[in-house]
Motif scaffolding. Structure first.
Motif, PDB file in Angstrom:
ATOM      1  N   HIS A 149      72.719 -28.156 -22.902  1.00  0.00           N
ATOM      2  CA  HIS A 149      72.243 -27.606 -21.622  1.00  0.00           C
ATOM      3  C   HIS A 149      72.714 -26.174 -21.400  1.00  0.00           C
ATOM      4  O   HIS A 149      72.370 -25.537 -20.416  1.00  0.00           O
ATOM      5  CB  HIS A 149      72.676 -28.468 -20.455  1.00  0.00           C
ATOM      6  N   ALA A 150      73.515 -25.631 -22.321  1.00  0.00           N
ATOM      7  CA  ALA A 150      74.064 -24.289 -22.123  1.00  0.00           C
ATOM      8  C   ALA A 150      72.982 -23.214 -22.150  1.00  0.00           C
ATOM      9  O   ALA A 150      73.193 -22.112 -21.672  1.00  0.00           O
ATOM     10  CB  ALA A 150      75.110 -23.995 -23.182  1.00  0.00           C
ATOM     11  N   THR A 151      71.808 -23.520 -22.700  1.00  0.00           N
ATOM     12  CA  THR A 151      70.737 -22.534 -22.769  1.00  0.00           C
ATOM     13  C   THR A 151      69.663 -22.777 -21.709  1.00  0.00           C
ATOM     14  O   THR A 151      68.569 -22.221 -21.793  1.00  0.00           O
ATOM     15  CB  THR A 151      70.090 -22.564 -24.161  1.00  0.00           C
ATOM     16  N   THR A 152      69.979 -23.610 -20.718  1.00  0.00           N
ATOM     17  CA  THR A 152      69.008 -23.900 -19.664  1.00  0.00           C
ATOM     18  C   THR A 152      68.543 -22.601 -19.008  1.00  0.00           C
ATOM     19  O   THR A 152      69.331 -21.716 -18.724  1.00  0.00           O
ATOM     20  CB  THR A 152      69.656 -24.806 -18.605  1.00  0.00           C
ATOM     21  N   GLY A 153      67.251 -22.529 -18.733  1.00  0.00           N
ATOM     22  CA  GLY A 153      66.669 -21.316 -18.155  1.00  0.00           C
ATOM     23  C   GLY A 153      67.136 -21.027 -16.739  1.00  0.00           C
ATOM     24  O   GLY A 153      67.680 -21.888 -16.043  1.00  0.00           O
ATOM     25  N   ASN A 154      66.880 -19.827 -16.288  1.00  0.00           N
ATOM     26  CA  ASN A 154      67.351 -19.369 -14.982  1.00  0.00           C
ATOM     27  C   ASN A 154      66.851 -20.234 -13.835  1.00  0.00           C
ATOM     28  O   ASN A 154      67.556 -20.467 -12.863  1.00  0.00           O
ATOM     29  CB  ASN A 154      66.911 -17.925 -14.739  1.00  0.00           C
ATOM     30  N   ALA A 155      65.609 -20.706 -13.933  1.00  0.00           N
ATOM     31  CA  ALA A 155      65.004 -21.385 -12.795  1.00  0.00           C
ATOM     32  C   ALA A 155      65.706 -22.686 -12.439  1.00  0.00           C
ATOM     33  O   ALA A 155      65.695 -23.098 -11.288  1.00  0.00           O
ATOM     34  CB  ALA A 155      63.529 -21.667 -13.086  1.00  0.00           C
ATOM     35  N   GLU A 156      66.322 -23.343 -13.407  1.00  0.00           N
ATOM     36  CA  GLU A 156      66.889 -24.664 -13.125  1.00  0.00           C
ATOM     37  C   GLU A 156      68.373 -24.794 -13.457  1.00  0.00           C
ATOM     38  O   GLU A 156      68.944 -25.874 -13.334  1.00  0.00           O
ATOM     39  CB  GLU A 156      66.130 -25.736 -13.903  1.00  0.00           C
ATOM     40  N   TYR A 157      69.012 -23.696 -13.840  1.00  0.00           N
ATOM     41  CA  TYR A 157      70.384 -23.837 -14.308  1.00  0.00           C
ATOM     42  C   TYR A 157      71.306 -24.391 -13.225  1.00  0.00           C
ATOM     43  O   TYR A 157      72.209 -25.175 -13.507  1.00  0.00           O
ATOM     44  CB  TYR A 157      70.916 -22.499 -14.849  1.00  0.00           C
ATOM     45  N   ILE A 196      76.627 -22.126 -16.696  1.00  0.00           N
ATOM     46  CA  ILE A 196      76.204 -23.525 -16.597  1.00  0.00           C
ATOM     47  C   ILE A 196      77.390 -24.463 -16.386  1.00  0.00           C
ATOM     48  O   ILE A 196      77.238 -25.594 -15.949  1.00  0.00           O
ATOM     49  CB  ILE A 196      75.411 -23.926 -17.863  1.00  0.00           C
ATOM     50  N   TRP A 197      78.628 -23.980 -16.698  1.00  0.00           N
ATOM     51  CA  TRP A 197      79.813 -24.829 -16.610  1.00  0.00           C
ATOM     52  C   TRP A 197      80.487 -24.654 -15.246  1.00  0.00           C
ATOM     53  O   TRP A 197      80.830 -23.541 -14.866  1.00  0.00           O
ATOM     54  CB  TRP A 197      80.823 -24.467 -17.702  1.00  0.00           C
ATOM     55  N   ASP A 198      80.689 -25.751 -14.539  1.00  0.00           N
ATOM     56  CA  ASP A 198      81.363 -25.716 -13.234  1.00  0.00           C
ATOM     57  C   ASP A 198      82.864 -25.874 -13.459  1.00  0.00           C
ATOM     58  O   ASP A 198      83.439 -26.947 -13.274  1.00  0.00           O
ATOM     59  CB  ASP A 198      80.820 -26.833 -12.338  1.00  0.00           C
ATOM     60  N   TYR A 199      83.519 -24.793 -13.864  1.00  0.00           N
ATOM     61  CA  TYR A 199      84.939 -24.841 -14.181  1.00  0.00           C
ATOM     62  C   TYR A 199      85.776 -25.357 -13.014  1.00  0.00           C
ATOM     63  O   TYR A 199      86.744 -26.096 -13.214  1.00  0.00           O
ATOM     64  CB  TYR A 199      85.428 -23.441 -14.559  1.00  0.00           C
TER      65      TYR A 199
END
Length: 358
Positions: A149-157, A196-199
């Motif tokens: 999921h690290a490459t998820t596009g801007n619209a849904e990240y 994409i990571w919620d640290y």
């Protein structure tokens, strides 16, 4: 001269007895307390026996081993890799005082992981599958290493980020209810990468957050170091602002990449993964002098294969020694090694330099 009184005689006898006992039982030499175990490491299933024996050799430094044993195939299906759950490995590591926290990874098709974590029903089903894996053997917890999921596009990240954070929160709570450890492995986060990571959430709910401190240059890019002190400084400055330092483990590479040299023809061959052992064997086979790149504190060399020049960057004990001061500045004492039996054997005493005394 003065006569000895009874009290003085008793005192003299006490001193004499103390001296005699001291001579018979000399004080034990001072010994430093043992180092705390501050290293975890992944155990590759494709080299399981050698990696397991390597772990036992370094049990005094390892607190956790994560066998790379499971792969998510669908929301409700987690499949074992060859050798997963081998009793000899689990029991042997436990006897050595090492926790066994297997890794669950995934290489799902694009969008599949996002679909799981953003749908509450699928996400719940997946949490159930992860917990079933955690209790399927005498495991001490789970390590979630999800990366597609690290490459998820801007619209849904943002939705994917929140959905994955919700999954990790649920799984960690359920593992803790079973007195098991929750580890989440993540890519590095900087001012421009890793959103994409919620640290912040991971730092609250997980016992440890393993940050993969490698692939600054990777197989699909141009040749260069896997990590640098300057990059680590940025990665750890970002991480420690969101995660308590004592919960962070920085993943260190014990491998490298063998690239076609920059600007080489397209028929020069693909980029190849090399362990430290393979990189050193290659360097010696081509009789290339050892060189440590001063800017990155990373070994590198070039060699000729047929008509083409190839370029290898990898990591060894000398390189890691050049990176450890950055970890210390940020209060990071825990490291994770990718992977057992890839590494330069001299890395273990180097890692001990970052370990506080018990």
């Amino acid at each position: 001269m003065a006569l000895a009184t009874p009290s003085r005689t008793a005192a003299l006898l006490t001193v004499l007895l103390t001296l005699l006992l001291g001579a018979a039982h000399p004080a034990a030499p001072h010994e430093d307390p043992p180092l705390r175990r501050t290293v975890s490491a992944w155990l590759p299933y494709w080299d399981q026996e050698a990696a397991y024996l390597n772990a036992l050799r370094h049990a005094d430094q390892l607190h956790t081993v994560s066998p790379f044993w499971y792969e998510t195939k669908a929301a409700d299906r987690i499949a074992p890799h060859p050798g997963a759950g081998e009793r000899l490995v689990i029991d042997g590591l436990h006897r050595a005082g090492i926790d066994v926290v297997p890794t669950v990874m995934e290489t799902l098709r694009p969008g599949a992981l996002a679909a799981i974590v953003t749908d509450p029903a699928r996400r719940a089903a997946h949490a159930d599958a992860l917990l079933a894996t955690a209790v399927s053997r005498d495991y001490d917890g789970l390590d979630l290493d999800y990366e597609s999921h690290a490459t998820t596009g801007n619209a849904e990240y943002a939705a994917v980020r929140d959905g994955y954070a919700a999954l990790v929160t649920d799984v960690c709570a359920r593992l803790h209810a079973l007195a098991k450890t929750c580890v989440v492995t993540v890519m590095p986060k900087t001012a421009t990468t890793g959103r994409i990571w919620d640290y912040a959430t991971f730092g609250k709910v997980a016992d440890r957050v393993r940050i993969m401190g490698y692939n600054l240059h990777w197989a699909g890019g141009t040749p260069g170091p896997l990590s640098t002190p300057r990059w680590y400084d940025e990665v750890l400055r970002t991480a420690t602002a969101l995660i308590p330092p004592e919960r962070i483990e920085l993943g260190l590479p014990a491998y490298g990449w063998d690239w076609p040299a920059a600007g080489t023809a397209t028929d020069a061959g693909a980029t190849a993964h090399v362990t430290w052992k393979e990189a050193e064997a290659l360097r010696r086979a081509h009789r290339v002098p050892y060189r440590l790149d001063p800017a990155s504190s990373t070994p590198r060399f070039t060699y000729t294969a047929g008509a083409h020049t190839r370029e290898v960057w990898y990591q060894d004990a000398r390189g890691v020694a050049g990176h450890l001061p950055v970890l210390r500045r940020h209060g990071i004492t825990r490291t994770a090694l990718w992977a057992l039996n890839f590494e330069d054997p001299a890395i273990w005493p180097v890692l001990a330099q970052g370990a506080p005394r018990a």
